[in-house]
Design an enzyme around this catalytic site. Structure first.
Site, PDB file in Angstrom:
ATOM      1  N   ARG A 128      31.729  20.466 108.242  1.00 24.61           N
ATOM      2  CA  ARG A 128      33.167  20.583 107.909  1.00 24.61           C
ATOM      3  C   ARG A 128      33.908  21.455 108.925  1.00 24.61           C
ATOM      4  O   ARG A 128      34.801  22.227 108.572  1.00 24.61           O
ATOM      5  CB  ARG A 128      33.370  21.186 106.512  1.00 24.61           C
ATOM      6  CG  ARG A 128      32.922  20.310 105.377  1.00 24.61           C
ATOM      7  CD  ARG A 128      33.735  19.011 105.294  1.00 24.61           C
ATOM      8  NE  ARG A 128      33.434  18.326 104.053  1.00 24.61           N
ATOM      9  CZ  ARG A 128      32.350  17.573 103.855  1.00 24.61           C
ATOM     10  NH1 ARG A 128      31.481  17.391 104.829  1.00 24.61           N
ATOM     11  NH2 ARG A 128      32.172  16.985 102.695  1.00 24.61           N
ATOM     12  N   SER A 180      37.054  18.787  98.021  1.00 31.57           N
ATOM     13  CA  SER A 180      36.357  20.064  97.827  1.00 31.57           C
ATOM     14  C   SER A 180      37.231  21.196  98.330  1.00 31.57           C
ATOM     15  O   SER A 180      37.703  21.158  99.473  1.00 31.57           O
ATOM     16  CB  SER A 180      35.046  20.083  98.615  1.00 31.57           C
ATOM     17  OG  SER A 180      34.210  19.039  98.210  1.00 31.57           O
ATOM     18  N   GLU A 230      37.857  25.369 102.332  1.00 34.00           N
ATOM     19  CA  GLU A 230      37.628  24.240 103.236  1.00 34.00           C
ATOM     20  C   GLU A 230      38.920  23.676 103.860  1.00 34.00           C
ATOM     21  O   GLU A 230      38.984  23.485 105.062  1.00 34.00           O
ATOM     22  CB  GLU A 230      36.821  23.159 102.485  1.00 34.00           C
ATOM     23  CG  GLU A 230      36.096  22.204 103.407  1.00 34.00           C
ATOM     24  CD  GLU A 230      37.013  21.152 103.961  1.00 34.00           C
ATOM     25  OE1 GLU A 230      37.023  20.972 105.188  1.00 34.00           O
ATOM     26  OE2 GLU A 230      37.735  20.510 103.188  1.00 34.00           O
TER      27      GLU A 230
HETATM   28  N1  EPU Z   1      27.314  20.499  90.875  1.00 33.06           N
HETATM   29  C1  EPU Z   1      27.382  21.181  89.678  1.00 33.06           C
HETATM   30  N2  EPU Z   1      28.613  21.346  89.100  1.00 33.06           N
HETATM   31  C2  EPU Z   1      29.756  20.868  89.648  1.00 33.06           C
HETATM   32  C3  EPU Z   1      29.682  20.181  90.871  1.00 33.06           C
HETATM   33  C4  EPU Z   1      28.440  20.023  91.468  1.00 33.06           C
HETATM   34  O1  EPU Z   1      26.390  21.644  89.145  1.00 33.06           O
HETATM   35  O2  EPU Z   1      30.818  21.055  89.060  1.00 33.06           O
HETATM   36  C5  EPU Z   1      25.993  20.268  91.477  1.00 33.06           C
HETATM   37  C6  EPU Z   1      25.585  18.788  91.314  1.00 33.06           C
HETATM   38  O3  EPU Z   1      24.963  18.548  90.107  1.00 33.06           O
HETATM   39  C7  EPU Z   1      24.658  18.585  92.482  1.00 33.06           C
HETATM   40  C8  EPU Z   1      25.225  19.525  93.557  1.00 33.06           C
HETATM   41  O4  EPU Z   1      26.056  20.457  92.866  1.00 33.06           O
HETATM   42  O5  EPU Z   1      23.371  19.007  92.168  1.00 33.06           O
HETATM   43  C9  EPU Z   1      26.016  18.776  94.606  1.00 33.06           C
HETATM   44  O6  EPU Z   1      27.101  18.088  93.992  1.00 33.06           O
HETATM   45  P1  EPU Z   1      27.781  16.803  94.664  1.00 33.06           P
HETATM   46  O7  EPU Z   1      26.753  15.770  94.976  1.00 33.06           O
HETATM   47  O8  EPU Z   1      28.916  16.396  93.779  1.00 33.06           O
HETATM   48  O9  EPU Z   1      28.284  17.322  96.052  1.00 33.06           O
HETATM   49  P2  EPU Z   1      29.056  18.649  96.494  1.00 33.06           P
HETATM   50  O10 EPU Z   1      28.129  19.508  97.275  1.00 33.06           O
HETATM   51  O11 EPU Z   1      29.730  19.265  95.316  1.00 33.06           O
HETATM   52  C10 EPU Z   1      29.725  17.622  98.795  1.00 33.06           C
HETATM   53  C11 EPU Z   1      30.957  17.510  99.630  1.00 33.06           C
HETATM   54  C12 EPU Z   1      31.847  16.389  99.138  1.00 33.06           C
HETATM   55  C13 EPU Z   1      31.063  15.088  99.184  1.00 33.06           C
HETATM   56  C14 EPU Z   1      29.785  15.244  98.334  1.00 33.06           C
HETATM   57  C15 EPU Z   1      28.873  14.045  98.458  1.00 33.06           C
HETATM   58  C16 EPU Z   1      31.397  19.726 100.515  1.00 33.06           C
HETATM   59  C17 EPU Z   1      32.248  20.948 100.458  1.00 33.06           C
HETATM   60  N3  EPU Z   1      31.688  18.766  99.644  1.00 33.06           N
HETATM   61  O12 EPU Z   1      30.136  18.028  97.479  1.00 33.06           O
HETATM   62  O13 EPU Z   1      32.936  16.268 100.045  1.00 33.06           O
HETATM   63  O14 EPU Z   1      31.815  13.996  98.693  1.00 33.06           O
HETATM   64  O15 EPU Z   1      29.026  16.397  98.798  1.00 33.06           O
HETATM   65  O16 EPU Z   1      28.280  14.049  99.726  1.00 33.06           O
HETATM   66  O17 EPU Z   1      30.494  19.635 101.337  1.00 33.06           O
HETATM   67  C18 EPU Z   1      35.143  17.028 100.489  1.00 33.06           C
HETATM   68  O18 EPU Z   1      34.695  17.565 101.500  1.00 33.06           O
HETATM   69  O19 EPU Z   1      36.361  17.120 100.191  1.00 33.06           O
HETATM   70  C19 EPU Z   1      34.237  16.333  99.587  1.00 33.06           C
HETATM   71  C20 EPU Z   1      34.649  15.801  98.437  1.00 33.06           C
END
Ligand code: EPU
Length: 339
Positions: free
Chosen positions: A163, A237, A335
């Site tokens: 990012r 995010s 971010e």
């Molecule tokens: N999780 C929770 N609670 C929540 C959200 C997430 O426990 O409220 C846990 C999930 O259960 C999972 C882990 O966190 O075990 C990761 O969650 P998720 O797969 O939803 O991905 P993320 O790390 O929250 C990142 C990116 C997203 C992208 C997704 C999928 C960043 C900052 N965000 O989110 O990107 O769509 O992975 O690859 O890296 C963005 O940058 O705007 C964005 C949406």
């Protein structure tokens, strides 16, 4: 050529968090070669310049006292190698993903439905479901505001990271991207190791997914968790996933048995900011009756359900950062880009 500006233009519909600030001058840039003249206007009047793509990764905190340029240049060109594409910066990102799938250029499918424009994609090196923008990046062209010249940057020049890129750092506000060249593949090979994606495909009974299946799965997963900015204003995010030392991760894992963590190649550990926020009770929480909430299905996304002001967004983020620091000893980095 004369350039026509709109004066005192509301930017509410030009940022997906729907913050209602205004621009003293607003210019919709449909031809890249209008750019030098628009910038000269700003310079002669000693006005600051703000560049907007889709407005899906910015937080606008106050009225902008200068010239806002909305990048609206369009067009997709194939080179002799049909999987080498040059795309104008104002093209919609998701539109490009679908165009590529329809034209047998594969690789972008995991990045389906990411809001914003092609020109904004390199700035934060967009990534999702196991794939990052930089994997397809060849070069980009834009206007260097310091040398006042068109300049082409190659991959190593852009300093891509998670990012992050040179456009959020040394070249912030100094370089205006007008076109991007990407190299895709003619081999329909699906990348589906990301746990949520793998699970979705398995549950759907798709054992040998094609890129179109991956795109459809990613769209379905995103729609189930991430709010549509057209219906519920947000900038995706709000924080980056924090990276900490392995020792600190071990201590946290002793205390929190269900800690979500991913080891990364340099021996450090990436935590899920969404998990930290949910544990700390921020999921679905509103900030001081301001209409700002952390989303109830993905706590990493801040949504604006009312008429929140940009400064309230920053205050909310600061409160959360402090709380996560106090509880876990982890610092969260915002971010989107703040103006
Ligand atoms: N999780 C929770 N609670 C929540 C959200 C997430 O426990 O409220 C846990 C999930 O259960 C999972 C882990 O966190 O075990 C990761 O969650 P998720 O797969 O939803 O991905 P993320 O790390 O929250 C990142 C990116 C997203 C992208 C997704 C999928 C960043 C900052 N965000 O989110 O990107 O769509 O992975 O690859 O890296 C963005 O940058 O705007 C964005 C949406």
């Amino acid at each position: 050529m004369t350039v026509n500006f709109a004066a005192d233009q509301s930017l509410k519909s030009y940022n997906t968090l729907a913050i209602n600030v205004s621009a003293r001058y607003f210019y919709n840039l449909t031809e890249a070669d209008q750019l030098p003249e628009v910038l000269t206007f700003a310079e002669e009047k000693n006005l600051p310049v703000l560049i907007l793509g889709g407005g899906s990764n910015v937080v606008l905190t106050k009225d902008f006292p200068g010239v806002v340029i909305k990048i609206a240049v369009r067009g997709i060109t194939h080179h002799d190698d049909k999987t080498l594409l040059t795309i104008a910066a104002g093209e919609n990102w998701h539109g490009l993903v679908i165009y590529c799938l329809q034209n047998n250029c594969y690789g972008l499918e995991n990045l389906s439905l990411i809001p914003g424009t092609v020109g904004a994609a390199p700035i934060q090196n967009i990534g999702a479901y196991g794939v990052e923008f930089e994997q397809f990046f060849v070069s980009l062209t834009g206007w260097d505001r310091e040398t006042k010249q068109w300049r082409t940057l190659k991959k190593t020049d852009c300093q891509f990271d998670y990012r992050d890129s040179i456009f959020k750092n040394q070249l912030k506000d100094k370089f205006i991207i007008t076109e991007v060249t990407l190299k895709l593949s003619d081999q329909p090979k699906a990348v589906c190791d990301y746990p949520a994606l793998k699970d979705y495909l398995l549950t759907s009974g798709i054992s040998e997914p094609l890129p179109m299946d991956v795109s459809e799965a990613v769209i379905a997963i995103r729609q189930s968790k991430l709010p549509d900015p057209n219906q519920l204003p947000n900038v995706g995010s709000f924080f980056k996933n924090p990276v900490i030392d392995a020792e600190q991760a071990e201590l946290l894992a002793e205390k929190y048995r269900n800690l979500v963590q991913f080891p990364i190649p340099n021996g450090q550990v990436k935590l899920a900011a969404g998990w930290l926020l949910e544990q700390a009770g921020w999921k679905g929480k509103e900030y001081k009756n301001e209409g700002l909430f952390m989303h109830d299905r993905q706590s990493l996304v801040m949504v604006n359900k009312g008429v929140a002001e940009g400064m309230a967004v920053i205050d909310f983020a600061t409160t959360i950062q402090q709380d996560i620091q106090d509880r876990f000893g982890v610092s969260l980095e915002i971010e989107p880009v703040i103006y």
